[in-house]
Design an enzyme around this catalytic site. Structure first.
Site, PDB file in Angstrom:
ATOM      1  N   CYS A 167      20.552  63.672 105.733  1.00 23.80           N
ATOM      2  CA  CYS A 167      19.954  63.477 104.801  1.00 23.80           C
ATOM      3  C   CYS A 167      19.255  64.305 104.762  1.00 23.80           C
ATOM      4  O   CYS A 167      18.632  65.215 105.275  1.00 23.80           O
ATOM      5  CB  CYS A 167      18.784  62.662 105.517  1.00 23.80           C
ATOM      6  SG  CYS A 167      19.524  60.420 105.115  1.00 23.80           S
ATOM      7  N   CYS A 217      22.696  59.306 109.691  1.00 20.27           N
ATOM      8  CA  CYS A 217      21.867  58.371 110.364  1.00 20.27           C
ATOM      9  C   CYS A 217      23.200  56.667 109.072  1.00 20.27           C
ATOM     10  O   CYS A 217      22.292  55.542 109.460  1.00 20.27           O
ATOM     11  CB  CYS A 217      20.888  58.492 109.422  1.00 20.27           C
ATOM     12  SG  CYS A 217      19.886  58.480 107.560  1.00 20.27           S
ATOM     13  N   GLY A 234       0.436  65.402  82.457  1.00 18.06           N
ATOM     14  CA  GLY A 234       1.215  65.949  82.030  1.00 18.06           C
ATOM     15  C   GLY A 234       1.090  66.990  81.431  1.00 18.06           C
ATOM     16  O   GLY A 234       1.995  67.828  81.318  1.00 18.06           O
ATOM     17  N   CYS A 275      25.086  59.506 105.489  1.00 16.46           N
ATOM     18  CA  CYS A 275      24.815  60.817 105.950  1.00 16.46           C
ATOM     19  C   CYS A 275      25.309  60.509 107.109  1.00 16.46           C
ATOM     20  O   CYS A 275      25.022  59.034 108.036  1.00 16.46           O
ATOM     21  CB  CYS A 275      23.161  60.573 106.304  1.00 16.46           C
ATOM     22  SG  CYS A 275      22.820  61.284 107.964  1.00 16.46           S
ATOM     23  N   CYS A 326      15.707  60.487 108.358  1.00 21.64           N
ATOM     24  CA  CYS A 326      16.762  60.448 109.251  1.00 21.64           C
ATOM     25  C   CYS A 326      16.278  59.956 110.292  1.00 21.64           C
ATOM     26  O   CYS A 326      17.088  59.233 111.066  1.00 21.64           O
ATOM     27  CB  CYS A 326      17.833  61.655 108.691  1.00 21.64           C
ATOM     28  SG  CYS A 326      19.210  61.436 109.536  1.00 21.64           S
TER      29      CYS A 326
END
Lengths: 294, 366
Positions: free
Chosen positions: A265, A243, A31, A240, A271
């Site tokens: 997606c 899909c 970080g 979606c 997808c």
């Protein structure tokens, strides 16, 4: 230009060593933003020069590279970066998340879970999570040193006071291993939970701002919140339309000028794999490969 | 049925082919050559060399041609090339006191050793369009006069104006240092920056940005009361120490513009009343940039001279240094035209939710 005119993966070995040192330091201090001598790349700042340098420093001839932008393998800049590495490194490329050893991404984490040994490289525009609260780098570095993150908490609190909710929907700040507050790059906050405890190495490169930072595998990453206003990863409240997935992050596509829209997606590989497995959404048709088989 | 947008790769290839065609323009017009650009657009070439931080007029001219005259794009091409070049060594510090000047003016003294040399300047041209250029008329050769230095003797020393003032102790003395300056292109920028790093950032900074900052000091945002002590343009020899030989060898000449300002200064808590300096040094004939640089340099020196920080942008080192680079600036600015579907989608959802909540709250109140 032929690939032979340049070193493997474009950058010279000295530069790669310098970048690898920064990456190792970043992994040692999760970080923490490590300054590095970012090079001018043959694509503009803002197009992913930080990510490209990190990828170049990590690539070996045996790697398989995947490049996505907005989750998709076929957005122009993803195509362009993939082509750059095909040309300068000659590495194998793939669109399949589970086939890739290195994935360079802009603004998304793939839907499919990552595995040990994979490296996810993020392109970062502004690495400093405190930048829009305090524009001076000299000040924000001090704030990180002293772990002085009060300003960030005040900002989140003021959001709640004003809007009833934290009004940050992407680049949502996180705390790494209880120490550094980190900008996860402009991924939607939907992706934030995937940052934590990931088996993959996550590397963040900011070229223009000359910073690299990292999350080693299985690092604890917590999205900032309050006990009475817990963090919620949100997405469009739809499935979606191609899909039928109900758990993936969706792009909204305008289909006419009468308010018609559909949701698909953002992760094109996810997808595609679902459609090839026979899933069909509201507006979808069976995947081309299945269609051909019928 | 919806078909997702595909074909990014073909679109990119087609766009590049179209771009190449547009760059060439009408094929019935003769193609511009790199030597023509180098010779006839020399000031553009100079700017590209200065901001690209690479002294190579041929490559700068090529970059201008390739960039269709977009100078920032040309600077970018040069920078991306420069970064791949190995460092063979560092030259010895150049000596601008031994510059073969083509122009040298002082605004502070009417006459001075070495003389005032007006040189090839736009200064007193009347800005009337010269239609003979459009008709491609020949330019008559300029008159020549014996040069400042007697022929065959090489360049004479042209002493710096600020040195005269320094002899009388009227101008602040610059501390000499043998510390190698940091290299902005090989190390990340660290703030606060020492003066060598600031000058390095300014000399490759965007001409327009540095100009505007300098102008702002003249209009009162961090005023520094600058006079042009001296502005000189000419070529200087570059010498490289060859370790095997044990002495320095001249490897070529570069053209430079140097500007030294003399700034009125009534003293501060730490410094006596004296004149102070601003410094500008830029590749090629780049007067506007060199003058701007010296004004901004002086404004940034408030701390070492014990002046007050009045909050002027030109005094603010972090603001100036972090925003002077046009390749960085244009990259980040223009990147917002790249896809941001994902971020925008998350914002859409947030705004819709906030609006729904606000509307519900309003209805509940009514």
């Amino acid at each position: 230009m032929t690939a032979q005119d340049y070193n493997f993966a474009y950058l010279d070995e000295q530069t790669k060593r310098m970048i690898r040192r920064a990456i190792l330091k970043g992994i040692a201090v999760p970080g923490y933003q490590v300054p590095f001598a970012s090079r001018e790349m043959p694509m503009p700042y803002g197009w992913g020069t930080g990510g490209v340098q990190v990828t170049a420093a990590c690539l070996t001839p045996d790697d398989t590279l995947k490049v996505i932008d907005q989750g998709a393998d076929d957005t122009t800049n993803a195509v362009s970066i993939r082509k750059f590495f095909q040309r300068t490194a000659g590495v194998a490329v793939t669109e399949a998340t589970d086939q890739a050893s290195i994935i360079q991404t802009r603004h998304r984490i793939p839907e499919a879970p990552l595995t040990e040994g994979q490296i996810l490289v993020y392109q970062v525009p502004i690495p400093e999570p405190l930048r829009f609260l305090e524009p001076r780098e000299t000040e924000t570095r001090k704030m990180h040193e002293l772990e002085e993150y009060g300003l960030m908490h005040v900002k989140l609190y003021e959001d709640i006071a004003r809007h009833g909710t934290i009004a940050t929907s992407y680049a949502y700040p996180v705390k790494v291993e209880g120490r550094y507050v980190m900008d996860p790059s402009p991924i939607p906050k939907f992706d934030n939970p995937k940052l934590s405890d990931s088996p993959a190495i996550q590397l963040f490169g900011a070229g223009r701002e000359q910073r690299i930072y990292a999350l080693p595998p299985y690092t604890q990453v917590v999205s900032l919140d309050f006990d009475d206003h817990p963090f919620v990863a949100s997405k469009a409240d739809h499935d979606c339309d191609l899909c039928g997935a109900g758990t993936s992050y969706l792009d909204e596509v305008i289909t006419d000028d009468q308010g018609g829209r559909m949701f698909v997606c953002s992760d094109t590989d996810f997808c595609r794999a679902r459609r090839e497995a026979g899933h069909v959404g509201r507006l979808g048709t069976p995947a081309p490969s299945l269609e051909a088989a019928q | 049925m919806y078909v997702a947008v595909k074909g990014g790769e073909q679109a990119i290839d087609a766009a590049h082919a179209w771009l190449a065609e547009e760059r060439r323009g009408d094929p019935s017009i003769a193609e511009l050559t790199v030597p023509q650009i180098r010779a006839q657009l020399a000031l553009a070439v100079n700017r590209v060399m200065a901001e690209g931080s690479l002294y190579d007029p041929d490559l700068a001219a090529l970059a201008i041609k390739q960039a269709r005259g977009d100078l920032i794009e040309a600077v970018f091409l040069i920078r991306a090339y420069r970064t791949t070049l190995p460092r063979l060594g560092s030259s010895r510090p150049i000596d601008t006191g031994r510059m073969a000047v083509i122009r040298r003016v002082s605004a502070t003294f009417k006459d001075l050793p070495g003389g005032q040399v007006l040189g090839p300047t736009f200064d007193y041209t009347h800005r009337l369009l010269d239609f003979t250029l459009m008709a491609e008329g020949e330019t008559p050769p300029a008159q020549t006069r014996p040069a400042v230095q007697p022929a065959g003797q090489g360049p004479v020393d042209v002493p710096h104006v600020t040195a005269f003032l320094n002899r009388d102790g009227l101008i602040q003395t610059e501390a000499a240092s043998d510390t190698p300056p940091p290299d902005l292109t090989r190390e990340p920028m660290e703030l606060p920056a020492a003066r060598p790093l600031r000058l390095q950032a300014l000399t490759r900074g965007d001409e327009g940005f540095v100009l505007s900052l300098a102008y702002s000091t003249q209009r009162g945002y961090g005023r520094t009361h600058a006079f042009i002590g001296e502005l000189r343009i000419g070529s200087v020899a570059v010498e490289l120490e060859i370790p095997e030989l044990g002495f320095a060898v001249e490897i070529g000449d570069i053209e430079l513009t140097e500007c030294e300002t003399v700034n009125q200064f009534t003293g501060s808590k730490t410094e006596p009343p004296q004149f102070t300096r601003g410094y500008g040094l830029v590749f090629g004939q780049s007067e506007r940039k060199a003058i701007s640089m010296s004004l901004v340099d002086r404004a940034l020196r408030w701390k070492e001279l014990g002046e007050d920080f009045v909050g002027a942008p030109a005094q603010d080192e972090e603001f100036v240094l972090m925003h002077a680079d046009n390749v960085q600036a244009t990259g980040f600015l223009e990147h917002i035209k790249l896809p941001h579907y994902v971020d925008f989608q998350s914002e859409l959802e947030l705004i819709r939710r906030l609006r729904a909540e606000a509307t519900a709250a309003q209805e509940a109140a009514e």
